[in-house]
Design a protein around this motif. Structure first.
Motif, PDB file in Angstrom:
ATOM      1  N   ASP A 178       0.870  -1.187   0.000  1.00 22.16           N
ATOM      2  CA  ASP A 178       0.000   0.000   0.000  1.00 22.16           C
ATOM      3  C   ASP A 178       0.906   1.236   0.000  1.00 22.16           C
ATOM      4  O   ASP A 178       1.166   1.857   1.026  1.00 22.16           O
ATOM      5  CB  ASP A 178      -0.902  -0.039   1.242  1.00 22.16           C
ATOM      6  CG  ASP A 178      -1.745   1.221   1.382  1.00 22.16           C
ATOM      7  OD1 ASP A 178      -1.816   2.010   0.415  1.00 22.16           O
ATOM      8  OD2 ASP A 178      -2.320   1.404   2.469  1.00 22.16           O
ATOM      9  N   LEU A 179       1.362   1.594  -1.181  1.00 23.18           N
ATOM     10  CA  LEU A 179       2.461   2.564  -1.308  1.00 23.18           C
ATOM     11  C   LEU A 179       2.154   3.923  -0.685  1.00 23.18           C
ATOM     12  O   LEU A 179       3.040   4.592  -0.184  1.00 23.18           O
ATOM     13  CB  LEU A 179       2.842   2.739  -2.790  1.00 23.18           C
ATOM     14  CG  LEU A 179       3.286   1.457  -3.510  1.00 23.18           C
ATOM     15  CD1 LEU A 179       3.563   1.747  -4.986  1.00 23.18           C
ATOM     16  CD2 LEU A 179       4.508   0.836  -2.863  1.00 23.18           C
ATOM     17  N   ASN A 180       0.875   4.361  -0.749  1.00 21.68           N
ATOM     18  CA  ASN A 180       0.576   5.691  -0.176  1.00 21.68           C
ATOM     19  C   ASN A 180      -0.100   5.582   1.196  1.00 21.68           C
ATOM     20  O   ASN A 180      -0.641   6.564   1.703  1.00 21.68           O
ATOM     21  CB  ASN A 180      -0.275   6.513  -1.146  1.00 21.68           C
ATOM     22  CG  ASN A 180      -1.654   5.899  -1.347  1.00 21.68           C
ATOM     23  OD1 ASN A 180      -1.927   4.799  -0.851  1.00 21.68           O
ATOM     24  ND2 ASN A 180      -2.519   6.593  -2.064  1.00 21.68           N
ATOM     25  N   TYR A 184      -5.650   0.998   1.040  1.00 19.59           N
ATOM     26  CA  TYR A 184      -6.073   0.224  -0.124  1.00 19.59           C
ATOM     27  C   TYR A 184      -4.901   0.058  -1.089  1.00 19.59           C
ATOM     28  O   TYR A 184      -4.090   0.978  -1.224  1.00 19.59           O
ATOM     29  CB  TYR A 184      -7.203   0.931  -0.882  1.00 19.59           C
ATOM     30  CG  TYR A 184      -8.463   1.055  -0.070  1.00 19.59           C
ATOM     31  CD1 TYR A 184      -9.378   0.007  -0.024  1.00 19.59           C
ATOM     32  CD2 TYR A 184      -8.715   2.210   0.666  1.00 19.59           C
ATOM     33  CE1 TYR A 184     -10.521   0.110   0.749  1.00 19.59           C
ATOM     34  CE2 TYR A 184      -9.862   2.323   1.440  1.00 19.59           C
ATOM     35  CZ  TYR A 184     -10.765   1.268   1.476  1.00 19.59           C
ATOM     36  OH  TYR A 184     -11.891   1.367   2.237  1.00 19.59           O
ATOM     37  N   ILE A 185      -4.843  -1.082  -1.739  1.00 16.88           N
ATOM     38  CA  ILE A 185      -3.897  -1.222  -2.846  1.00 16.88           C
ATOM     39  C   ILE A 185      -4.698  -0.919  -4.115  1.00 16.88           C
ATOM     40  O   ILE A 185      -5.640  -1.637  -4.462  1.00 16.88           O
ATOM     41  CB  ILE A 185      -3.288  -2.629  -2.911  1.00 16.88           C
ATOM     42  CG1 ILE A 185      -2.617  -2.990  -1.573  1.00 16.88           C
ATOM     43  CG2 ILE A 185      -2.256  -2.703  -4.035  1.00 16.88           C
ATOM     44  CD1 ILE A 185      -2.091  -4.416  -1.511  1.00 16.88           C
ATOM     45  N   SER A 186      -4.350   0.193  -4.756  1.00 18.86           N
ATOM     46  CA  SER A 186      -5.096   0.622  -5.951  1.00 18.86           C
ATOM     47  C   SER A 186      -4.487  -0.011  -7.192  1.00 18.86           C
ATOM     48  O   SER A 186      -3.415  -0.616  -7.147  1.00 18.86           O
ATOM     49  CB  SER A 186      -5.013   2.141  -6.068  1.00 18.86           C
ATOM     50  OG  SER A 186      -3.669   2.507  -6.331  1.00 18.86           O
ATOM     51  N   GLU A 189      -1.125   1.446  -7.876  1.00 11.69           N
ATOM     52  CA  GLU A 189      -0.066   0.867  -7.037  1.00 11.69           C
ATOM     53  C   GLU A 189       0.340  -0.511  -7.556  1.00 11.69           C
ATOM     54  O   GLU A 189       1.516  -0.850  -7.603  1.00 11.69           O
ATOM     55  CB  GLU A 189      -0.533   0.803  -5.577  1.00 11.69           C
ATOM     56  CG  GLU A 189      -0.512   2.181  -4.922  1.00 11.69           C
ATOM     57  CD  GLU A 189      -1.227   2.254  -3.589  1.00 11.69           C
ATOM     58  OE1 GLU A 189      -0.838   3.093  -2.759  1.00 11.69           O
ATOM     59  OE2 GLU A 189      -2.195   1.487  -3.360  1.00 11.69           O
TER      60      GLU A 189
HETATM   61 CA    CA Z   1      -2.965   2.755  -1.430  1.00  9.44          CA
END
Ligand code: CA
Length: 270
Positions: A178-180, A184-186, A189
């Protein structure tokens, strides 16, 4: 600095960290031998306290870690020996890595030591971006921040990494991906993560196209509630169904085999 110089420096740093680990291993063995010898000769006088250079955390910290991690007393002692060696080694190389600057005092596991341990000790062969995320998401406790890892935070994280429950392992991988950090993993991402981890095939007309197709495939498996992004619950449900999805976007856990080999070295010193 030229790239080759940097490379040489980082190779030197790895070599020193490796030496740190082997020092740690041999020191543990020597200590074990000394303990055996001490027992065998049944000392008449009170056994002297082992001399510990560098600052040792208060006994209270060990007591807390004994309760809050899955390490036993001997493992915690061995981990502390390792920690101290790593910190000492990092302090030794600092002046060389910061040319023209006063050497910064490294108090804890710094990022480059962290990377070396993940590579060399846990055999984590992964992308720099993943290692960077592991570093950033490593829980630092109430102190917080992104600085060097103190013993307590280091050991708590290692406990999850090496003896984590299924839930903890999912949470760890999810946080890395979850880079940001928005929960959520979008698709964006996923795209970045997969693009990073895939080797470019020579002759690929549009490599991004292949990555986009892969994103759709992976999303279909992970997005259990079908809202177009992956929550930690989606992720857990998907991994329950298909355990191989745990590290779908890049290795961020030592293999079970590697973990148990490492734990064995800790215990061999007890
Ligand atoms: Ca995210």
């Amino acid at each position: 600095m030229a790239d080759t110089d940097k490379q040489q420096l980082s190779m030197a740093a790895s070599a020193i960290a490796m030496r740190g680990v082997s020092l740690f291993l041999s020191a543990g063995r020597a200590a074990a031998e000394r303990r055996v010898a001490a027992t065998a000769t049944a000392p008449r006088s009170k056994q002297p306290k082992p001399v510990v250079p560098g600052s040792r955390p208060a006994q209270k910290i060990f007591d807390i870690l004994l309760k809050s991690t899955r390490f036993n007393k001997n493992e915690l002692e061995a981990l502390f020996t390792m920690y101290r060696k790593l910190v000492t080694a990092a302090q030794g190389i600092t002046p060389n890595t910061a040319i023209g600057q006063p050497p910064a005092k490294v108090d804890g596991i710094d990022q480059s030591t962290f990377r070396d341990v993940m590579h060399n000790t846990f055999d984590l062969v992964t992308e720099e971006a993943i290692l960077e995320r592991m570093w950033v998401t490593w829980e630092r406790g109430s102190g917080g921040g992104e600085g060097a890892l103190k013993f307590e935070a280091w050991v708590k994280g290692l406990s999850r990494l090496l003896r984590g429950t299924d839930d903890e392992r999912v949470a760890h991988c999810f946080a890395v991906y979850d880079l940001n950090n928005d929960g959520y993993i979008s698709k964006d991402e996923m795209f970045l993560l997969l693009k990073n981890s895939l080797l470019k095939q020579p002759g690929d007309e549009d490599p991004d196209e292949g990555v986009r197709e892969l994103v759709e495939l992976v999303l279909k498996k992970l997005d259990v509630d079908k809202d177009g992004r992956v929550s930690v619950k989606d992720y857990r449900d998907a991994v329950d169904q298909e355990p191989l999805l745990l590290e779908a976007f890049g290795q961020c856990l030592p293999s079970r085999r590697q973990a148990s080999a490492f734990l064995k070295t800790l215990n061999s010193k007890a």
